[in-house]
Design a protein around this motif. Structure first.
Motif, short mmCIF file in Angstrom:
data_model
loop_
_atom_site.label_atom_id
_atom_site.label_comp_id
_atom_site.label_asym_id
_atom_site.label_seq_id
_atom_site.Cartn_x
_atom_site.Cartn_y
_atom_site.Cartn_z
N LEU A 115 0.81 -1.22 0.00
CA LEU A 115 0.00 0.00 0.00
C LEU A 115 0.84 1.27 0.00
O LEU A 115 0.52 2.21 -0.75
CB LEU A 115 -0.95 -0.02 1.19
N PRO A 116 1.90 1.38 0.81
CA PRO A 116 2.71 2.61 0.75
C PRO A 116 3.29 2.88 -0.63
O PRO A 116 3.35 4.04 -1.08
CB PRO A 116 3.82 2.36 1.78
N THR A 120 2.40 6.07 -2.94
CA THR A 120 3.50 6.91 -3.44
C THR A 120 3.40 7.10 -4.94
O THR A 120 3.57 8.22 -5.46
CB THR A 120 4.86 6.28 -3.07
N PHE A 121 3.12 6.02 -5.65
CA PHE A 121 2.98 6.11 -7.12
C PHE A 121 1.81 7.01 -7.49
O PHE A 121 1.93 7.86 -8.40
CB PHE A 121 2.78 4.71 -7.70
N ILE A 122 0.69 6.85 -6.81
CA ILE A 122 -0.49 7.68 -7.10
C ILE A 122 -0.19 9.15 -6.83
O ILE A 122 -0.51 10.03 -7.63
CB ILE A 122 -1.69 7.20 -6.27
N GLY A 123 0.44 9.41 -5.67
CA GLY A 123 0.74 10.80 -5.32
C GLY A 123 1.70 11.46 -6.29
O GLY A 123 1.47 12.59 -6.74
N THR A 126 0.05 12.10 -9.68
CA THR A 126 -0.85 13.24 -9.60
C THR A 126 -0.08 14.55 -9.60
O THR A 126 -0.47 15.53 -10.25
CB THR A 126 -1.72 13.13 -8.34
N LEU A 127 1.03 14.59 -8.86
CA LEU A 127 1.86 15.79 -8.84
C LEU A 127 2.34 16.16 -10.23
O LEU A 127 2.26 17.32 -10.65
CB LEU A 127 3.06 15.58 -7.92
N VAL A 128 2.83 15.18 -10.97
CA VAL A 128 3.36 15.44 -12.32
C VAL A 128 2.25 15.91 -13.25
O VAL A 128 2.40 16.90 -13.99
CB VAL A 128 4.04 14.18 -12.87
N LEU A 129 1.10 15.23 -13.24
CA LEU A 129 0.01 15.59 -14.14
C LEU A 129 -0.55 16.98 -13.83
O LEU A 129 -0.84 17.76 -14.75
CB LEU A 129 -1.11 14.55 -14.03
N LEU A 130 -0.69 17.30 -12.54
CA LEU A 130 -1.19 18.63 -12.19
C LEU A 130 -0.18 19.73 -12.52
O LEU A 130 -0.56 20.84 -12.90
CB LEU A 130 -1.55 18.68 -10.70
N PHE A 131 1.10 19.43 -12.38
CA PHE A 131 2.11 20.42 -12.76
C PHE A 131 2.06 20.69 -14.26
O PHE A 131 2.13 21.85 -14.70
CB PHE A 131 3.50 19.95 -12.37
N PRO A 140 -0.17 21.58 -7.30
CA PRO A 140 -0.15 20.12 -7.19
C PRO A 140 0.15 19.63 -5.77
O PRO A 140 -0.48 18.68 -5.30
CB PRO A 140 0.96 19.70 -8.16
N ILE A 141 1.12 20.27 -5.10
CA ILE A 141 1.45 19.85 -3.74
C ILE A 141 0.26 20.03 -2.81
O ILE A 141 -0.07 19.14 -2.01
CB ILE A 141 2.66 20.65 -3.22
N LYS A 142 -0.41 21.18 -2.93
CA LYS A 142 -1.59 21.44 -2.10
C LYS A 142 -2.70 20.43 -2.39
O LYS A 142 -3.36 19.94 -1.48
CB LYS A 142 -2.09 22.86 -2.34
N ALA A 143 -2.91 20.12 -3.66
CA ALA A 143 -3.98 19.20 -4.04
C ALA A 143 -3.76 17.81 -3.44
O ALA A 143 -4.68 17.20 -2.89
CB ALA A 143 -4.07 19.11 -5.56
N VAL A 144 -2.54 17.31 -3.53
CA VAL A 144 -2.23 15.97 -3.00
C VAL A 144 -2.32 15.97 -1.48
O VAL A 144 -2.88 15.05 -0.88
CB VAL A 144 -0.84 15.52 -3.48
N ALA A 145 -1.79 17.01 -0.84
CA ALA A 145 -1.82 17.08 0.63
C ALA A 145 -3.26 17.14 1.14
O ALA A 145 -3.62 16.42 2.08
CB ALA A 145 -1.03 18.29 1.11
N VAL A 146 -4.08 17.97 0.53
CA VAL A 146 -5.47 18.11 0.96
C VAL A 146 -6.23 16.81 0.71
O VAL A 146 -7.07 16.40 1.54
CB VAL A 146 -6.14 19.29 0.25
#
Length: 323
Positions: A115-116, A120-123, A126-131, A140-146
């Motif tokens: 699971l970790p 990690t892969f999902i996070g 998501t960071l790369v795609l949002l950037f 992107p950082i805010k979106a994943v953290a929230v």
């Protein structure tokens, strides 16, 4: 009521007892094997240990256990048996069997181990795609953290409701005192995609308005006004579908998934998208969109004042020389 009926109708060493298989590889003498089985019977929670088949290379034994396969006591029983010193002559000892605590323990350990890495892969994805979508570092950082904070709140309610029995009266299920790790893993991975969709709805519209006007506060207001009803309708549709599954299912596994996903959508579409995300974007201001810049009225990115005035100075000088 149920535990008393189980104890009376299915005693630990009765004909309907449940057992785990123990495979002992290697040439083991009968005396050493008997000592090993007595050691197993001495472990708390273990029933009678018997030999079903034995030859020069392999011994098949079983040990009785009582209760659910995912009871903490039975999971500890598996660990204690595996921690015992193998009998003299044994090359390997395996504890398992279909539908036993050993399978439940191994599945949980495998899920918790993977699971970790999955999160990690999902996070990171998501960071790369949002950037790439917003050309921003903080969004992107805010979106994943929230998203993870929202899911953490949902998982907390699930543990309270199903593991501790807070929703037992409403949902009419028997409290077993544990939470299925697979159910939590599915809820987290599926809900992460759902809640990120709502983030994209809102932030895309805010980003579009900011790039056009360059006013962060106005962009947030326009974005919320434009996407509020859309997010509400989309969230309501998902809540109806997921809640129907949760309240009509007869399996506790499906009930947990349905209710868990419903909670994730409700929390994200209300508290997170209407309060947390806009407030955070307002506090961050222009830093939300760094290193992007809003466009001027001509449709080109705004440039520093010196860069904009330099061409006009050159043109003025040329007119002066030709004047």
């Amino acid at each position: 009521m149920v535990p008393r009926m189980m104890a009376e109708d299915f005693p630990q060493d009765g004909p309907g007892r449940t057992r785990m298989d123990i495979a002992i590889a290697g040439p083991v003498e009968r005396a050493a094997l008997d000592d090993y089985l007595r050691s197993i019977e001495g472990i708390q929670g273990a029933g009678t240990a018997d030999i079903h088949l034995a030859d020069a290379e392999l011994t098949w034994a079983t040990v009785a256990f009582h209760g659910e396969v995912d009871d903490a006591e039975n999971l500890k029983l598996v660990r204690d048996i595996r921690a015992l010193e193998p009998p003299a002559g044994a090359t390997e000892v395996l504890v398992g069997g279909p539908g036993t605590p050993a399978v439940s323990l191994d599945n949980s350990d495998a899920t918790m181990g993977a699971l970790p890495w999955a999160l990690t892969f999902i996070g990171l994805s998501t960071l790369v795609l949002l950037f790439l979508a917003f050309r921003s570092v903080l969004v992107p950082i805010k979106a994943v953290a929230v998203a993870f904070l929202s899911l953490a709140a949902s998982c907390g309610i699930i543990v309270w409701g199903f593991q501790e029995g807070g929703l037992a009266g409403l949902m009419d299920f028997y409290v077993v005192g544990t939470t299925d790790v697979w159910a939590l893993g599915l809820i987290i991975t599926i809900a992460f995609g759902l809640v990120t969709d709502y983030e994209m709805f809102l932030v895309s519209r805010v980003n579009e308005e900011y790039m056009a006007a360059g006013d962060n506060r106005r962009a947030i207001i326009v974005g919320m006004r434009s996407t509020g009803s859309l997010i509400t309708r989309a969230g309501l549709l998902m809540v109806i579908v997921l809640a129907t599954m949760g309240f009509t299912a007869t399996s506790l596994f499906l009930i947990t998934i349905g209710v868990g996903l419903t909670l994730s959508v409700v929390i994200d579409a209300t508290l997170v998208r209407s309060i947390v995300v806009p407030a955070t974007m307002q506090l961050l201001g222009r830093a939300n969109w760094w290193p992007s810049r809003p466009r001027s009225s001509s449709g080109q990115p705004d440039l520093p004042d010196a860069s904009r005035t330099a061409p006009r100075t050159d043109a003025t000088s040329a007119q002066t020389r030709h004047g």
